[in-house]
Design a protein around this motif. Structure first.
Motif, PDB file in Angstrom:
ATOM      1  N   TYR A  11       3.608   2.622  10.778  1.00 46.01           N
ATOM      2  CA  TYR A  11       2.603   1.730  10.197  1.00 46.01           C
ATOM      3  C   TYR A  11       1.282   2.465  10.010  1.00 46.01           C
ATOM      4  O   TYR A  11       0.576   2.268   9.008  1.00 46.01           O
ATOM      5  CB  TYR A  11       2.389   0.511  11.095  1.00 46.01           C
ATOM      6  CG  TYR A  11       3.596  -0.396  11.225  1.00 46.01           C
ATOM      7  CD1 TYR A  11       4.565  -0.448  10.234  1.00 46.01           C
ATOM      8  CD2 TYR A  11       3.755  -1.214  12.342  1.00 46.01           C
ATOM      9  CE1 TYR A  11       5.659  -1.271  10.353  1.00 46.01           C
ATOM     10  CE2 TYR A  11       4.843  -2.054  12.468  1.00 46.01           C
ATOM     11  CZ  TYR A  11       5.807  -2.079  11.482  1.00 46.01           C
ATOM     12  OH  TYR A  11       6.890  -2.910  11.600  1.00 46.01           O
ATOM     13  N   LEU A  15      -0.838   2.942   6.468  1.00 44.07           N
ATOM     14  CA  LEU A  15      -2.180   2.380   6.344  1.00 44.07           C
ATOM     15  C   LEU A  15      -3.257   3.425   6.103  1.00 44.07           C
ATOM     16  O   LEU A  15      -4.302   3.109   5.520  1.00 44.07           O
ATOM     17  CB  LEU A  15      -2.524   1.583   7.610  1.00 44.07           C
ATOM     18  CG  LEU A  15      -1.780   0.249   7.779  1.00 44.07           C
ATOM     19  CD1 LEU A  15      -1.918  -0.256   9.207  1.00 44.07           C
ATOM     20  CD2 LEU A  15      -2.319  -0.786   6.798  1.00 44.07           C
ATOM     21  N   ARG A  45       2.051  -6.033   2.643  1.00 40.01           N
ATOM     22  CA  ARG A  45       0.621  -6.019   2.922  1.00 40.01           C
ATOM     23  C   ARG A  45       0.156  -4.644   3.399  1.00 40.01           C
ATOM     24  O   ARG A  45      -1.034  -4.368   3.431  1.00 40.01           O
ATOM     25  CB  ARG A  45       0.268  -7.088   3.962  1.00 40.01           C
ATOM     26  CG  ARG A  45       0.574  -8.500   3.493  1.00 40.01           C
ATOM     27  CD  ARG A  45       0.118  -9.552   4.478  1.00 40.01           C
ATOM     28  NE  ARG A  45      -1.331  -9.574   4.611  1.00 40.01           N
ATOM     29  CZ  ARG A  45      -1.998 -10.502   5.298  1.00 40.01           C
ATOM     30  NH1 ARG A  45      -1.327 -11.471   5.909  1.00 40.01           N
ATOM     31  NH2 ARG A  45      -3.308 -10.466   5.379  1.00 40.01           N
ATOM     32  N   LEU A  46       1.101  -3.785   3.764  1.00 40.11           N
ATOM     33  CA  LEU A  46       0.768  -2.438   4.215  1.00 40.11           C
ATOM     34  C   LEU A  46       0.921  -1.408   3.105  1.00 40.11           C
ATOM     35  O   LEU A  46       0.139  -0.458   3.029  1.00 40.11           O
ATOM     36  CB  LEU A  46       1.663  -2.027   5.388  1.00 40.11           C
ATOM     37  CG  LEU A  46       1.302  -2.519   6.788  1.00 40.11           C
ATOM     38  CD1 LEU A  46       1.439  -4.023   6.900  1.00 40.11           C
ATOM     39  CD2 LEU A  46       2.183  -1.842   7.824  1.00 40.11           C
ATOM     40  N   LEU A 124      -4.697  -2.767  10.555  1.00 34.60           N
ATOM     41  CA  LEU A 124      -4.125  -3.928   9.881  1.00 34.60           C
ATOM     42  C   LEU A 124      -5.194  -4.942   9.490  1.00 34.60           C
ATOM     43  O   LEU A 124      -5.261  -5.387   8.341  1.00 34.60           O
ATOM     44  CB  LEU A 124      -3.087  -4.606  10.782  1.00 34.60           C
ATOM     45  CG  LEU A 124      -1.734  -3.915  10.946  1.00 34.60           C
ATOM     46  CD1 LEU A 124      -0.913  -4.633  12.005  1.00 34.60           C
ATOM     47  CD2 LEU A 124      -0.981  -3.887   9.625  1.00 34.60           C
ATOM     48  N   TRP A 132      -4.324 -12.986   8.918  1.00 38.58           N
ATOM     49  CA  TRP A 132      -2.998 -12.631   9.405  1.00 38.58           C
ATOM     50  C   TRP A 132      -2.485 -13.762  10.281  1.00 38.58           C
ATOM     51  O   TRP A 132      -3.116 -14.110  11.277  1.00 38.58           O
ATOM     52  CB  TRP A 132      -3.050 -11.343  10.230  1.00 38.58           C
ATOM     53  CG  TRP A 132      -3.105 -10.086   9.424  1.00 38.58           C
ATOM     54  CD1 TRP A 132      -4.214  -9.397   9.038  1.00 38.58           C
ATOM     55  CD2 TRP A 132      -1.984  -9.359   8.904  1.00 38.58           C
ATOM     56  NE1 TRP A 132      -3.864  -8.290   8.317  1.00 38.58           N
ATOM     57  CE2 TRP A 132      -2.497  -8.234   8.219  1.00 38.58           C
ATOM     58  CE3 TRP A 132      -0.608  -9.543   8.968  1.00 38.58           C
ATOM     59  CZ2 TRP A 132      -1.680  -7.301   7.590  1.00 38.58           C
ATOM     60  CZ3 TRP A 132       0.212  -8.608   8.343  1.00 38.58           C
ATOM     61  CH2 TRP A 132      -0.315  -7.503   7.664  1.00 38.58           C
ATOM     62  N   LEU A 137       2.243 -11.097  12.485  1.00 35.58           N
ATOM     63  CA  LEU A 137       1.941  -9.981  13.384  1.00 35.58           C
ATOM     64  C   LEU A 137       3.029  -9.790  14.429  1.00 35.58           C
ATOM     65  O   LEU A 137       3.394  -8.652  14.746  1.00 35.58           O
ATOM     66  CB  LEU A 137       0.592 -10.218  14.057  1.00 35.58           C
ATOM     67  CG  LEU A 137      -0.633 -10.111  13.140  1.00 35.58           C
ATOM     68  CD1 LEU A 137      -1.898 -10.511  13.884  1.00 35.58           C
ATOM     69  CD2 LEU A 137      -0.770  -8.707  12.570  1.00 35.58           C
TER      70      LEU A 137
END
Length: 211
Positions: A11, A15, A45-46, A124, A132, A137
């Protein structure tokens, strides 16, 4: 790089690396396809997402969830590699346009945190201004088989506040009945000041000074 769902370092790569990498979501069989559209919607969303879907998966549903492309993972490897390369080039071109727009409206530098989970959570909440949901999450931070517990998430989120405070930001939690949303907002509390070369204070709301 091949990573399991929930890998924090993966992740972090999605990002922070520029241009933003393409996320390839490999689904080996129908048994792994449960709530696949939901996972695509979160991962989108990433980074841009291409799904390697098993036979019988509904491509239209995955595209509606935000997938950039849906490929049959049983296709010949040469064709699959060519299509993934094309998707990667498209993602790099698309994110380069986003980076140009960000130059006009620069994003405040991200604070440093010692723990990997804090670094990822900070990235994030700063990368996307939309709220979020706690279920998003917990799904993202858990494994493919088991989401993170909401109790663990509730314990982690307040630990972000000191780092956000250095940027003049705060974490807002809204909701009830077991469904909460988290969103970064400007802080209304006091901010710290950094002394300039002539002793004049300047606000540090949008600056992080590493030790």
């Amino acid at each position: 790089m091949v990573n399991h769902w929930g890998a924090l370092h993966a992740y972090g790569e999605l990002l922070t690396r520029q241009p933003r990498p393409l996320a390839v979501l490999d689904v080996p069989d129908e048994g792994c396809a449960q709530a696949l559209a939901w996972r695509v919607r979160i991962l989108r969303r990433l980074a841009p997402v291409t799904v390697l879907a098993p036979e019988g998966a509904c491509a239209a549903e995955l595209l509606e969830a935000g997938a950039a492309n849906v490929l049959d993972r049983t296709m010949p490897i040469e064709e699959l590699a060519a299509r993934l390369t094309a998707d990667q080039r498209w993602a790099a071109r698309d994110t380069s346009q986003d980076s140009r727009s960000q130059e006009q409206n620069p994003i405040p530098p991200r604070p440093l945190a010692r723990q990997a989970s804090q670094k990822v959570l900070l990235a994030l909440v700063l990368a996307d201004p939309r709220p979020w949901c706690c279920h998003e999450l917990t799904c993202l931070l858990g494994s493919a088989e088991q989401p993170l517990t909401r109790a663990a998430l509730r314990a982690r989120m307040p630990r972000l506040e000191p780092h956000l405070g250095r940027l003049g930001l705060a974490l807002r939690r809204t909701g009830r009945w077991g469904r909460f949303s988290y969103m970064v907002v400007p802080s209304t509390g006091p901010t710290s000041a950094v002394l300039g070369p002539l002793g004049a204070p300047r606000r540090a709301a949008h600056r992080f000074l590493p030790r």
